[in-house]
Design a protein around this motif. Sequence first.
Motif, PDB file in Angstrom:
ATOM      1  N   GLU A  22      10.494   6.864   3.925  1.00 62.04           N
ATOM      2  CA  GLU A  22       9.901   5.935   2.948  1.00 62.04           C
ATOM      3  C   GLU A  22       8.378   5.968   3.023  1.00 62.04           C
ATOM      4  OE1 GLU A  22      11.657   2.070   3.103  1.00 62.04           O
ATOM      5  OE2 GLU A  22      13.659   2.846   2.627  1.00 62.04           O
ATOM      6  N   SER A  46       7.147   8.824   1.142  1.00 54.65           N
ATOM      7  CA  SER A  46       7.176   8.573  -0.303  1.00 54.65           C
ATOM      8  C   SER A  46       5.976   7.727  -0.731  1.00 54.65           C
ATOM      9  CB  SER A  46       8.524   7.955  -0.679  1.00 54.65           C
ATOM     10  OG  SER A  46       8.368   6.825  -1.474  1.00 54.65           O
ATOM     11  N   VAL A  47       5.520   6.830   0.147  1.00 53.87           N
ATOM     12  CA  VAL A  47       4.292   6.067  -0.152  1.00 53.87           C
ATOM     13  C   VAL A  47       3.105   7.028  -0.269  1.00 53.87           C
ATOM     14  CG1 VAL A  47       2.614   4.438   0.811  1.00 53.87           C
ATOM     15  CG2 VAL A  47       5.054   3.859   0.819  1.00 53.87           C
ATOM     16  N   ASP A  84       3.082   8.824  -3.478  1.00 53.19           N
ATOM     17  CA  ASP A  84       2.567   7.934  -4.527  1.00 53.19           C
ATOM     18  C   ASP A  84       1.040   7.836  -4.465  1.00 53.19           C
ATOM     19  OD1 ASP A  84       5.191   7.450  -5.196  1.00 53.19           O
ATOM     20  OD2 ASP A  84       5.265   5.454  -4.281  1.00 53.19           O
ATOM     21  N   ASP A 130       2.985  -1.035  -7.653  1.00 50.56           N
ATOM     22  CA  ASP A 130       4.249  -0.432  -7.226  1.00 50.56           C
ATOM     23  C   ASP A 130       4.166   0.011  -5.756  1.00 50.56           C
ATOM     24  OD1 ASP A 130       5.096  -0.879  -9.789  1.00 50.56           O
ATOM     25  OD2 ASP A 130       4.899   1.208 -10.450  1.00 50.56           O
ATOM     26  N   VAL A 131       3.045   0.631  -5.398  1.00 50.30           N
ATOM     27  CA  VAL A 131       2.885   1.067  -4.007  1.00 50.30           C
ATOM     28  C   VAL A 131       2.843  -0.149  -3.073  1.00 50.30           C
ATOM     29  CG1 VAL A 131       1.240   2.075  -2.365  1.00 50.30           C
ATOM     30  CG2 VAL A 131       1.798   3.292  -4.462  1.00 50.30           C
ATOM     31  N   GLU A 160       4.290  -3.002  -3.474  1.00 51.40           N
ATOM     32  CA  GLU A 160       5.643  -3.538  -3.314  1.00 51.40           C
ATOM     33  C   GLU A 160       6.454  -2.668  -2.359  1.00 51.40           C
ATOM     34  OE1 GLU A 160       6.742  -6.506  -4.022  1.00 51.40           O
ATOM     35  OE2 GLU A 160       4.665  -6.770  -4.664  1.00 51.40           O
ATOM     36  N   LYS A 161       6.299  -1.362  -2.496  1.00 56.01           N
ATOM     37  CA  LYS A 161       7.015  -0.451  -1.613  1.00 56.01           C
ATOM     38  C   LYS A 161       6.583  -0.665  -0.157  1.00 56.01           C
ATOM     39  CE  LYS A 161       8.045   3.886  -3.429  1.00 56.01           C
ATOM     40  NZ  LYS A 161       7.860   5.360  -3.608  1.00 56.01           N
ATOM     41  N   ALA A 162       5.275  -0.835   0.045  1.00 57.31           N
ATOM     42  CA  ALA A 162       4.765  -1.037   1.405  1.00 57.31           C
ATOM     43  C   ALA A 162       5.257  -2.368   1.978  1.00 57.31           C
ATOM     44  CB  ALA A 162       3.236  -0.983   1.403  1.00 57.31           C
ATOM     45  N   SER A 164       7.972  -3.891   1.187  1.00 54.20           N
ATOM     46  CA  SER A 164       9.408  -3.797   1.469  1.00 54.20           C
ATOM     47  C   SER A 164       9.618  -3.017   2.772  1.00 54.20           C
ATOM     48  CB  SER A 164      10.118  -3.194   0.256  1.00 54.20           C
ATOM     49  OG  SER A 164      10.881  -2.109   0.608  1.00 54.20           O
ATOM     50  N   LEU A 165       8.812  -1.981   2.978  1.00 54.05           N
ATOM     51  CA  LEU A 165       8.846  -1.255   4.255  1.00 54.05           C
ATOM     52  C   LEU A 165       8.560  -2.178   5.435  1.00 54.05           C
ATOM     53  CD1 LEU A 165       6.915   2.150   4.231  1.00 54.05           C
ATOM     54  CD2 LEU A 165       9.098   1.628   5.299  1.00 54.05           C
TER      55      LEU A 165
END
Lengths: 219, 219
Positions: B8, B11-12, B15, B58-59, B61-63, B65-66
Amino acid sequence: MRELFHDELDSVFVDLAAICSQVEAAVAGATEALLSGDAELAERVISGDAAIDQAREDVEEKAFSLLSLQAPVAGDLRVVVAALRMVTELERMGDLSVHVAKIARLRVPNIAVPEEIRPTLSRMAAVAEDMVGRVKAIIADRDVSAAIELGRDDEEMDQLRRRSFAELLSDDWTQGVEAAVDVALLGRYYERIADHAVSVAHRVVFVVTGEKPVPAVRA
Amino acid sequence: MRELFHDELDSVFVDLAAICSQVEAAVAGATEALLSGDAELAERVISGDAAIDQAREDVEEKAFSLLSLQAPVAGDLRVVVAALRMVTELERMGDLSVHVAKIARLRVPNIAVPEEIRPTLSRMAAVAEDMVGRVKAIIADRDVSAAIELGRDDEEMDQLRRRSFAELLSDDWTQGVEAAVDVALLGRYYERIADHAVSVAHRVVFVVTGEKPVPAVRA
């Protein structure tokens, strides 16, 4: 565990308010140096920035230790990350004060701001300093309504910036290119200090309510 | 768990490189609009910034969630926070491109940059764009030596900024106050884009090695 987390988080916010106080003094000192041509004061602002940088590092370490040891999730996690962002912005406001002080120093024994634009420029400086002082209280008291109000008052800074350009570019401007360039950059620095103040205040709203009032720093 | 975390995280970084690519296009478009007086292109850069803002969200939010789901500690935690800071800086570089595009738009049908300072200003723009392009590769490849080299090349930007001031303030400057103010602000925007590029590159060094090469963004 949770109580410890909140105690430590409180202590981070105490530190943030203290840094804001250092920034307020830097803005005030830089402005005084600028408007009076005081080279010694300008130097003090410039060399004093290292203390703000150090304070930022200390807060960052505290926040990282909170994240590592307590592994907060959801809202608590976002609050710690918001604190990390706030301290970055506060440090940046210190850097911008240094920029103001450097223009002051560069022009000694003259004064960078000509008489004819002094009312507008000194009002910009006063607005910026006032906003930083209010942010300090907003952080200390987690005052959401004052934070929202601060965002609205930022409009005065925009108006002052427009007015300064109108003055610089009018046919009445007799001060030449150097002073115009100085004033344009000074205006930019004070505007950015105000932008960051609004952004920090908005992060306080987020910290308290869990919701963003509006987009963070304006472009 | 740990493998999932690193997938994950990768993937960040994919991005982040993609956002850097968007920023590179914004810098290039803003510069072309500026040097050619192309109002339509300036508009596209200005309206296109919303996509960069969205990609940043978006990044983030991904971070988050990580951080929430994996609760990384120590080095891993710092890498995720570094990614959050990188995306903030990339977005800021997009904002600065918008500032350049807005000066371009303001002066249409004229061109904001007078012929006599065009070599210096267009070189600043080229250096900034090149640095953003290199940061994209540095993020994608986690290239530490290229990141350290980028910091050294930033020196050219400092020299160009000083040269632009010397040109603006020389007795040969015939273009008046408005053009001088535009050029001073444009120089500031390109310089800040370069500063952020260096800072993002240094964060890549930290992500890979766990050590900071030098202080982040210069004052």
